[in-house]
Design a protein around this motif. Structure first.
Motif, PDB file in Angstrom:
ATOM      1  N   UNK A   2      35.157  46.904  48.943  1.00 12.28           N
ATOM      2  CA  UNK A   2      35.913  46.614  47.738  1.00 12.28           C
ATOM      3  C   UNK A   2      35.245  45.462  46.986  1.00 12.28           C
ATOM      4  N   UNK A   3      34.967  45.653  45.762  1.00 13.09           N
ATOM      5  CA  UNK A   3      34.284  44.629  44.957  1.00 13.09           C
ATOM      6  C   UNK A   3      35.280  43.849  44.100  1.00 13.09           C
ATOM      7  N   UNK A   4      36.374  43.408  44.727  1.00 10.32           N
ATOM      8  CA  UNK A   4      37.408  42.733  43.950  1.00 10.32           C
ATOM      9  C   UNK A   4      36.944  41.372  43.423  1.00 10.32           C
ATOM     10  N   UNK A   5      36.053  40.679  44.145  1.00  7.72           N
ATOM     11  CA  UNK A   5      35.564  39.394  43.650  1.00  7.72           C
ATOM     12  C   UNK A   5      34.743  39.576  42.377  1.00  7.72           C
ATOM     13  N   UNK A   6      33.865  40.572  42.380  1.00  9.38           N
ATOM     14  CA  UNK A   6      33.045  40.814  41.197  1.00  9.38           C
ATOM     15  C   UNK A   6      33.917  41.195  40.000  1.00  9.38           C
ATOM     16  N   UNK A   7      34.876  42.086  40.251  1.00  9.06           N
ATOM     17  CA  UNK A   7      35.757  42.515  39.160  1.00  9.06           C
ATOM     18  C   UNK A   7      36.605  41.353  38.665  1.00  9.06           C
ATOM     19  N   UNK A   8      37.145  40.575  39.583  1.00  4.55           N
ATOM     20  CA  UNK A   8      38.012  39.456  39.193  1.00  4.55           C
ATOM     21  C   UNK A   8      37.271  38.386  38.410  1.00  4.55           C
ATOM     22  N   UNK A   9      36.090  38.021  38.892  1.00  4.04           N
ATOM     23  CA  UNK A   9      35.318  36.989  38.189  1.00  4.04           C
ATOM     24  C   UNK A   9      34.847  37.509  36.831  1.00  4.04           C
ATOM     25  N   UNK A  10      34.431  38.771  36.776  1.00  2.00           N
ATOM     26  CA  UNK A  10      33.988  39.353  35.509  1.00  2.00           C
ATOM     27  C   UNK A  10      35.104  39.407  34.478  1.00  2.00           C
ATOM     28  N   UNK A  11      36.279  39.830  34.905  1.00  2.00           N
ATOM     29  CA  UNK A  11      37.414  39.910  33.976  1.00  2.00           C
ATOM     30  C   UNK A  11      37.856  38.516  33.558  1.00  2.00           C
ATOM     31  N   UNK A  12      37.815  37.567  34.489  1.00  2.00           N
ATOM     32  CA  UNK A  12      38.149  36.182  34.134  1.00  2.00           C
ATOM     33  C   UNK A  12      37.175  35.640  33.088  1.00  2.00           C
ATOM     34  N   UNK A  13      35.886  35.927  33.261  1.00  2.00           N
ATOM     35  CA  UNK A  13      34.898  35.504  32.271  1.00  2.00           C
ATOM     36  C   UNK A  13      35.161  36.120  30.908  1.00  2.00           C
ATOM     37  N   UNK A  14      35.523  37.404  30.907  1.00  2.00           N
ATOM     38  CA  UNK A  14      35.816  38.067  29.633  1.00  2.00           C
ATOM     39  C   UNK A  14      37.044  37.441  28.965  1.00  2.00           C
ATOM     40  N   UNK A  15      38.052  37.115  29.770  1.00  2.00           N
ATOM     41  CA  UNK A  15      39.248  36.470  29.198  1.00  2.00           C
ATOM     42  C   UNK A  15      38.907  35.103  28.611  1.00  2.00           C
TER      43      UNK A  15
END
Length: 137
Positions: A2-15
């Motif tokens: 599960x790549x939840x760290x990559x998705x979470x950090x990426x979405x946080x950066x976009x926000x």
């Protein structure tokens, strides 16, 4: 994996890009000359020559337009990166899109938002080099 760290950090950066660059763009593109004279000119008067003129307002609006395009392209790149990294299908493609998002932020903000671009470069690195079975605490 599960790549939840990559998705979470990426979405946080976009926000963060939407909040900071998008907020600046919306604010500057709706400002009139009187408000510009009262709020922006006193802050940048010593740093930017001729900012109190109409050219100064036009320069700030141009910067706001650059930031608007940057926000739009960043959202597209992060969405594609998140799509490719979901269920660990194509992590290298995701790394490319996260890296492109970092470059877009870096170039679109004219190097001002380098901390935000750094977030996307970290995510790209995690997508490229974190192997299945490796866990992040």
């Amino acid at each position: 994996m599960n790549r939840k760290w990559e998705k979470g950090i990426g979405i946080t950066g976009a926000l963060l890009v939407v909040i900071f660059l998008g907020g600046f763009a919306v604010t500057i593109n709706q400002i009139n000359m009187a408000d510009f004279q009262d709020t922006i000119v006193p802050i940048f008067k010593d740093v930017i020559p001729n900012i109190e003129t109409a050219e100064g307002l036009e320069s700030m609006k141009t910067l706001g337009a650059w930031f608007s395009v940057t926000v739009f392209l960043t959202i597209i790149m992060v969405a594609l990166g998140t799509l490719f990294v979901t269920r660990n299908k194509y992590p290298k493609r995701a790394a490319i899109f996260y890296g492109l998002a970092g470059l877009v932020v870096l170039i679109g903000s004219q190097l001002i938002a380098f901390p935000l671009a750094f977030i996307f470069f970290v995510v790209a690195g995690l997508c490229m080099w974190r192997q299945p079975g490796q866990q992040m605490e």
